[in-house]
Design a protein around this motif. Sequence first.
Motif, short mmCIF file in Angstrom:
data_model
loop_
_atom_site.label_atom_id
_atom_site.label_comp_id
_atom_site.label_asym_id
_atom_site.label_seq_id
_atom_site.Cartn_x
_atom_site.Cartn_y
_atom_site.Cartn_z
N VAL A 1 8.74 -10.13 -15.89
CA VAL A 1 9.36 -11.21 -16.18
C VAL A 1 9.50 -12.03 -15.02
CG1 VAL A 1 10.53 -10.17 -18.43
CG2 VAL A 1 11.71 -10.06 -16.16
N VAL A 2 9.41 -11.73 -13.73
CA VAL A 2 9.51 -12.57 -12.49
C VAL A 2 8.31 -12.67 -12.13
CG1 VAL A 2 10.60 -12.57 -10.31
CG2 VAL A 2 11.78 -11.58 -12.46
N ASP A 3 7.70 -13.63 -11.81
CA ASP A 3 6.31 -14.20 -11.13
C ASP A 3 6.23 -13.62 -9.66
OD1 ASP A 3 5.48 -15.36 -13.35
OD2 ASP A 3 6.28 -17.61 -12.67
N ASP A 4 5.21 -13.35 -9.42
CA ASP A 4 4.78 -12.93 -8.08
C ASP A 4 5.35 -11.75 -7.09
OD1 ASP A 4 2.85 -15.05 -8.29
OD2 ASP A 4 4.04 -16.41 -7.69
N ILE A 5 5.76 -10.78 -8.05
CA ILE A 5 6.32 -9.52 -7.34
C ILE A 5 5.26 -8.51 -7.12
CG2 ILE A 5 7.72 -7.35 -7.75
CD1 ILE A 5 9.61 -9.06 -9.39
N THR A 6 5.04 -8.10 -5.68
CA THR A 6 4.19 -7.33 -5.16
C THR A 6 4.96 -5.95 -4.69
OG1 THR A 6 2.77 -8.97 -4.51
CG2 THR A 6 2.44 -6.81 -3.38
N LEU A 7 4.57 -4.63 -5.20
CA LEU A 7 5.11 -3.53 -4.65
C LEU A 7 4.30 -3.14 -3.43
CD1 LEU A 7 5.95 -3.68 -7.64
CD2 LEU A 7 5.79 -1.23 -7.39
N ASP A 8 4.88 -2.95 -2.31
CA ASP A 8 4.16 -2.23 -1.21
C ASP A 8 3.20 -1.03 -1.40
OD1 ASP A 8 6.21 -0.64 -1.18
OD2 ASP A 8 6.55 -0.82 1.02
N ASP A 9 3.63 -0.28 -2.19
CA ASP A 9 2.88 1.08 -2.44
C ASP A 9 3.14 1.78 -3.56
OD1 ASP A 9 1.40 3.31 -1.90
OD2 ASP A 9 2.98 4.42 -0.76
N ILE A 10 2.14 1.51 -4.46
CA ILE A 10 2.34 2.00 -5.92
C ILE A 10 1.72 3.40 -5.90
CG2 ILE A 10 -0.28 1.65 -6.46
CD1 ILE A 10 3.11 1.28 -8.70
N GLY A 11 1.16 4.13 -4.72
CA GLY A 11 0.66 5.42 -4.78
C GLY A 11 1.97 6.34 -4.92
N CYS A 12 3.25 6.17 -4.39
CA CYS A 12 4.25 6.76 -4.59
C CYS A 12 4.55 7.42 -6.07
CB CYS A 12 5.39 6.46 -3.85
SG CYS A 12 6.24 4.86 -4.88
#
Length: 447
Positions: free
Chosen positions: A394-405
């Motif tokens: 629901v919030v634009d332009d959120i980037t996770l730094d590491d989805i691998g965790c």
Amino acid sequence: MAGGEWFAPRAEERVHARVRVPGSKSETNRALVLAAIADGPSTITGGLDARDTQLMRDALRALGTTIDDGTDVWRVTPAADDHRMGGTIDCGLAGTVMRFVPPLAATVPGTVTFDGDEAARSRPMLPLLDALTDIGADLDDSDALPFTLTGRPDLPGGPVNIDASTSSQYVSALLLAAPRFARGIDLRHVGPTLPSLPHIAMTVAMLRERGVDVDQPEEHRWVVAPGPVQARDVTIEPDLSNAAPFLAAALVTEGRVTVHDWPAETDQPGAMLVDLFSAMGARVELTEDGLTLTGTGHVRALEADLSAASELTPVLAAVCALAHGTSHLTGIGHIRGHETDRLAALEAELHGLGAAVSQHEDGLTIHPRLLHGGTWRTYADHRMAQAGAVLGLVVDDITLDDIGCTSKTMPQFPELWDDMLAQSDRWLARDVAEHPEDGDEAAQDAP
């Protein structure tokens, strides 16, 4: 699963989906430990195949257990009497491995070193190591990972006190191995608080299901008799805590999500999601099909003691940042010692997106504000990644730094998340096709 940056997908419409989450990590790793000390071979069906459970299987193999995990049904054969352990056991960042395995290793001949990820070396271990020393284990003088242990089959056991305020896993660890101790164990928790009581209840129930005599003569005291652990074939429940982000998706987008195979009765702390999300404004229904959560369009603030289910904190905190009103989450001071300092991490990341968040000794206070995009740091913590994914809906332009965790407990999380949104796309397309006169209105109602 590959790590790296992950652009959290935006929900362009209300989330409508059916989801199957993988098996419970807590139940899987307890079942593995008990199968490793049972009186014969047994099978585990539907066990979670993730980093934490792979580390557990490898640790038990180092103690002599044979585990055939080439299919969905794992066959576990306890170690031969003459097995001697050696080398190093890698605990990764898995609390269940670094805490459940040492008491068991203390009863196996040989010497082994326990180590793990860099972040694991700062996780609290001293109360468990002190308790092991008190019941006769031979350890070096370390107070955390790495440490070295020399096992003895005649480990005495007996009465012992422990302060498990920082982790209920200390209690479960000693109870699980207690049937192997010469005198069993008479364990008392002597600290000011005891978090995650449902996890201890799960441990006690699984011991009793295998014929182990467990008595609880008073609050925070457990007496386990020495003796055999009956081999038992088991099927693992879905991980209810890992269902949290999917159910949250329905709540924050005014959608509808069904989690299949939700148990009618369970010791999993994730079962508290029913009451917690209901308090936040959701409609929740349990049927033979599973648990269905429907968002109502209004997300209420939450005041909750999460001491019994602290692993739900990151996702709940994310939802609270989208709620109408100020939320207070308490009973969670101990999660400063989880995969990361989760209170500090949540304060920093929610603040970074525009929320007003303050820590206190026992939890968090969250004041919602208009949120904006940015980088959401995961701190190598799967629960933090799940929280960031919920906000990204629901919030634009959120980037996770590491989805691998997320591989720690759900390697397929990004794929399940994408499938949830793809199901929503198909639902909207079908709804518009069936009701073309409502198509423009449906599009306008999308979040």
